[in-house]
Design a protein around this motif. Sequence first.
Motif, PDB file in Angstrom:
ATOM      1  N   PRO A  97      -2.074   3.755  -2.198  1.00 39.04           N
ATOM      2  CA  PRO A  97      -0.859   2.982  -2.489  1.00 39.04           C
ATOM      3  C   PRO A  97      -1.194   1.574  -2.999  1.00 39.04           C
ATOM      4  N   GLY A  98      -1.778   1.487  -4.176  1.00 41.53           N
ATOM      5  CA  GLY A  98      -2.179   0.201  -4.765  1.00 41.53           C
ATOM      6  C   GLY A  98      -3.690   0.099  -4.844  1.00 41.53           C
ATOM      7  N   GLY A  99      -4.149  -1.027  -5.410  1.00 44.49           N
ATOM      8  CA  GLY A  99      -5.589  -1.264  -5.484  1.00 44.49           C
ATOM      9  C   GLY A  99      -6.111  -1.830  -4.166  1.00 44.49           C
ATOM     10  N   LYS A 100      -5.310  -2.685  -3.545  1.00 46.43           N
ATOM     11  CA  LYS A 100      -5.749  -3.419  -2.352  1.00 46.43           C
ATOM     12  C   LYS A 100      -6.228  -2.517  -1.206  1.00 46.43           C
ATOM     13  N   ILE A 126      -8.858 -11.243   0.304  1.00 49.19           N
ATOM     14  CA  ILE A 126      -8.799 -10.066   1.183  1.00 49.19           C
ATOM     15  C   ILE A 126     -10.201  -9.531   1.519  1.00 49.19           C
ATOM     16  N   TYR A 127     -11.188  -9.814   0.668  1.00 51.78           N
ATOM     17  CA  TYR A 127     -12.549  -9.329   0.978  1.00 51.78           C
ATOM     18  C   TYR A 127     -13.033  -9.923   2.300  1.00 51.78           C
ATOM     19  N   GLU A 128     -12.993 -11.247   2.371  1.00 53.85           N
ATOM     20  CA  GLU A 128     -13.487 -11.931   3.573  1.00 53.85           C
ATOM     21  C   GLU A 128     -12.687 -11.491   4.799  1.00 53.85           C
ATOM     22  N   CYS A 202     -16.852  -1.910  -6.495  1.00 59.77           N
ATOM     23  CA  CYS A 202     -16.599  -2.489  -7.817  1.00 59.77           C
ATOM     24  C   CYS A 202     -15.093  -2.661  -7.943  1.00 59.77           C
ATOM     25  N   ASP A 203     -14.630  -3.868  -7.711  1.00 61.77           N
ATOM     26  CA  ASP A 203     -13.195  -4.127  -7.828  1.00 61.77           C
ATOM     27  C   ASP A 203     -12.886  -4.314  -9.311  1.00 61.77           C
ATOM     28  N   GLU A 204     -12.291  -3.275  -9.902  1.00 63.22           N
ATOM     29  CA  GLU A 204     -12.033  -3.278 -11.349  1.00 63.22           C
ATOM     30  C   GLU A 204     -10.548  -3.424 -11.654  1.00 63.22           C
ATOM     31  N   ALA A 205      -9.873  -4.252 -10.844  1.00 63.50           N
ATOM     32  CA  ALA A 205      -8.427  -4.448 -11.019  1.00 63.50           C
ATOM     33  C   ALA A 205      -8.088  -4.915 -12.440  1.00 63.50           C
ATOM     34  N   TYR A 206      -9.036  -5.660 -13.070  1.00 63.64           N
ATOM     35  CA  TYR A 206      -8.730  -6.244 -14.398  1.00 63.64           C
ATOM     36  C   TYR A 206      -9.553  -5.621 -15.519  1.00 63.64           C
ATOM     37  N   PHE A 207     -10.136  -4.452 -15.251  1.00 59.15           N
ATOM     38  CA  PHE A 207     -11.033  -3.816 -16.225  1.00 59.15           C
ATOM     39  C   PHE A 207     -10.361  -3.641 -17.587  1.00 59.15           C
ATOM     40  N   ILE A 230     -15.336   2.533  -6.984  1.00 54.84           N
ATOM     41  CA  ILE A 230     -14.484   1.749  -7.880  1.00 54.84           C
ATOM     42  C   ILE A 230     -13.098   1.582  -7.262  1.00 54.84           C
ATOM     43  N   LEU A 231     -12.637   0.324  -7.243  1.00 55.47           N
ATOM     44  CA  LEU A 231     -11.230   0.074  -6.901  1.00 55.47           C
ATOM     45  C   LEU A 231     -10.472   0.142  -8.215  1.00 55.47           C
ATOM     46  N   TYR A 232      -9.599   1.144  -8.338  1.00 54.74           N
ATOM     47  CA  TYR A 232      -8.784   1.303  -9.537  1.00 54.74           C
ATOM     48  C   TYR A 232      -7.340   0.953  -9.166  1.00 54.74           C
ATOM     49  N   SER A 235      -1.610  -1.384 -11.268  1.00 54.70           N
ATOM     50  CA  SER A 235      -0.779  -2.590 -11.181  1.00 54.70           C
ATOM     51  C   SER A 235      -0.794  -3.452 -12.432  1.00 54.70           C
ATOM     52  N   LYS A 236      -1.993  -3.746 -12.937  1.00 53.64           N
ATOM     53  CA  LYS A 236      -2.099  -4.750 -13.998  1.00 53.64           C
ATOM     54  C   LYS A 236      -2.045  -4.092 -15.376  1.00 53.64           C
ATOM     55  N   LYS A 237      -2.797  -3.021 -15.559  1.00 56.18           N
ATOM     56  CA  LYS A 237      -2.891  -2.394 -16.885  1.00 56.18           C
ATOM     57  C   LYS A 237      -1.512  -1.988 -17.411  1.00 56.18           C
ATOM     58  N   TRP A 243       4.962  -1.040  -7.932  1.00 57.98           N
ATOM     59  CA  TRP A 243       5.026   0.417  -7.727  1.00 57.98           C
ATOM     60  C   TRP A 243       4.085   0.851  -6.616  1.00 57.98           C
ATOM     61  N   ARG A 244       3.008   0.121  -6.471  1.00 56.92           N
ATOM     62  CA  ARG A 244       1.957   0.376  -5.491  1.00 56.92           C
ATOM     63  C   ARG A 244       1.265   1.699  -5.736  1.00 56.92           C
ATOM     64  N   LEU A 245       0.382   1.712  -6.715  1.00 57.06           N
ATOM     65  CA  LEU A 245      -0.426   2.901  -6.963  1.00 57.06           C
ATOM     66  C   LEU A 245      -1.800   2.525  -7.505  1.00 57.06           C
ATOM     67  N   PHE A 321      -5.865 -12.257 -16.208  1.00 52.33           N
ATOM     68  CA  PHE A 321      -4.809 -13.170 -16.666  1.00 52.33           C
ATOM     69  C   PHE A 321      -4.825 -14.476 -15.869  1.00 52.33           C
ATOM     70  N   TYR A 322      -6.058 -14.946 -15.629  1.00 54.66           N
ATOM     71  CA  TYR A 322      -6.238 -16.191 -14.884  1.00 54.66           C
ATOM     72  C   TYR A 322      -7.040 -17.215 -15.671  1.00 54.66           C
ATOM     73  N   LEU A 323      -6.728 -18.475 -15.421  1.00 54.28           N
ATOM     74  CA  LEU A 323      -7.529 -19.579 -15.945  1.00 54.28           C
ATOM     75  C   LEU A 323      -7.980 -20.395 -14.740  1.00 54.28           C
TER      76      LEU A 323
HETATM   77  N1  PLP Z   1      -8.366  -6.977  -6.548  1.00 48.96           N
HETATM   78  C1  PLP Z   1      -8.148  -8.148  -7.163  1.00 48.96           C
HETATM   79  C2  PLP Z   1      -9.304  -8.949  -7.614  1.00 48.96           C
HETATM   80  C3  PLP Z   1      -6.842  -8.601  -7.377  1.00 48.96           C
HETATM   81  O1  PLP Z   1      -6.647  -9.783  -7.975  1.00 48.96           O
HETATM   82  C4  PLP Z   1      -5.769  -7.814  -6.917  1.00 48.96           C
HETATM   83  C5  PLP Z   1      -4.376  -8.285  -7.080  1.00 48.96           C
HETATM   84  O2  PLP Z   1      -4.064  -9.368  -7.443  1.00 48.96           O
HETATM   85  C6  PLP Z   1      -6.056  -6.597  -6.287  1.00 48.96           C
HETATM   86  C7  PLP Z   1      -7.371  -6.219  -6.113  1.00 48.96           C
HETATM   87  C8  PLP Z   1      -4.983  -5.714  -5.725  1.00 48.96           C
HETATM   88  O3  PLP Z   1      -4.121  -5.234  -6.663  1.00 48.96           O
HETATM   89  P1  PLP Z   1      -2.974  -4.208  -6.298  1.00 48.96           P
HETATM   90  O4  PLP Z   1      -3.035  -3.905  -4.842  1.00 48.96           O
HETATM   91  O5  PLP Z   1      -1.693  -4.830  -6.725  1.00 48.96           O
HETATM   92  O6  PLP Z   1      -3.254  -3.000  -7.106  1.00 48.96           O
END
Ligand code: PLP
Length: 397
Positions: A97-100, A126-128, A202-207, A230-232, A235-237, A243-245, A321-323
Motif C-alpha cells: 500500500p504505497g512505497g513507504k 522514515i529510514y532512521e 534501493c529506494d527508487e521512488a523517483y526513478f 527495490i522500493l517501487y 505515487s510519483k510517476k 492512491w497508496r500503491l 521534484f526537489y531543490l
Molecule cells: N521514499 C522517498 C525517498 C520518498 O520521498 C517518498 C515520499 O515522499 C517515499 C519513499 C514514499 O512514497 P509513497 O509511500 O508515497 O509511495
Amino acid sequence: MQLAERLSQLGTETAFAVSAEAAQHVAKGNKVYPFHLGDMNIKTPQNIIDATYQAMQDGKTGYCPNYGIPALREALAADINKSHGTQYAMENVAIQPGGKPSIGKFVLALMNPGDEALYPNPGYPIYESQIQFHGGVAVPYSYHEGADNFELDIDELEKKITPKTKLLILNDLQNPMGAESGPEQLQAIAELVKKHDLFVLCDEAYFEIRYEGKSISLASFEGMEDRCMILYTFSKKYAMTGWRLGASIGPKEVVDVIAKLNVNDESCSNHFIQYGAIEALTGDQSGHEEILAILKERRDKAVEILNSIPGVKCYSPNATFYLFPNVTGLMKSKGLTDYEAFRKAALEETGVSFCTRRHFGSPMEGETEYYIRFAYSGIDTDQIEEGLTKFKEWAEK
Ligand code: PLP
C-alpha cells in the motif's frame, strides 16, 4: 495511560508539522506558497482512473492475494526488467500500500536488534525512524556539494562499515538533495556491498521522475539482484500519492517474508486500484509524459529565480521534484544561524513555506553550510514565480 516504551524510538516526518503551520497561516487570511511537502497537485492520468473505476464496477472489491494480483506482479516485473535489465519474475514482487511500507518491512525482514544500518542524512526521515524502532543502530552517511551535483564520498561511506553493518539504504535520485550517483560510483557501491556482505534497500521512488538522461539502478549491476530490494511506488510517476500503491521487488526469499508481513499488517493492498496500476504500466504513457513536462517547467522557473538571489546557490537536478539550495550566504546576511527562525521569518514575511535541512535529520559532524528544501510538485509555475519573486525581494532587503 502507559504507552509502550518502544515508542520512544519511533520518529516521524516533521514536514507534516510544517504543513500544519502553513495551514494555520492560511487560516489567518494569509497567502501561502506551498514548497514544503512532496505531494502533487497534478491529476492522475485519466486512463488509470477509468481502469480503476471499471474494476470497481466489475466487482474487484473483495480481498485479493497478500502478494497482490498476479497480473500486476507480472506487469511490474516486466516493466522493471525493461528499465533495469534484470531478470525478475512475478515471484520477486510483493505489492504494497504505497512505497513507504517497503522501508519498515525491509528492515524487519533483514535486521536483527543491534545490527547497524547505513542511511542517508540528509535523507527521508522514515529510514532512521524504522531502523531505530526495530532495535537497530542507525548510522548516517552524507552527500557533499560537488561541481553540479551532490556527491557521495565512497571512501567515507566505507569507513562507516563495521562488522556489525548489515544493511545499506540507498536513495539514489535522492530526497531531499536531488543527488544522483553516476555509473562508476554505483559500481563502487556494488563492490562495497559484495565485499562487506551487505543487503541494500534501493529506494527508487523517483526513478522515473527524470527530465534528462537515464536513471540507473544499483540492482542492475552484477551480483546485485540477489542483494537489493527495490522500493517501487506508483505515487510519483503517475501522480498517485493518495492512491497508496507500490511494491517491494527483490529476492524471492525476502519477498516471501514481506508478503507474510503484509498478511499481518493489512492483509492485502487495495484490490481494484491494482487494475488501474496495470493500465498505468501497460497503457498509454502520455499522462506520465505530461506530468514530467509540467514538473520540468516548474524546476526551471524555480532554479532560475533561486540562483538570481544573492547568497543562494541551487543545482538543477535531472531527477526528483526537489531543490536543495545552499542558503548559507542568505542566512548570514539576515543575521540568522537558526534554521527554524529563518523558515518562520520567510513564511511570515513572504508566505513561502519550505522545509529546512533539519527536517531530514540532525546535521552531521563538521557540517557548516545551510540548506533548505523546495518541493515543486504541489505548486504551479505561475505561483512559483510569484512566491519566489517575493522571497527574492525579502532576501534582498
Ligand atoms: N521514499 C522517498 C525517498 C520518498 O520521498 C517518498 C515520499 O515522499 C517515499 C519513499 C514514499 O512514497 P509513497 O509511500 O508515497 O509511495
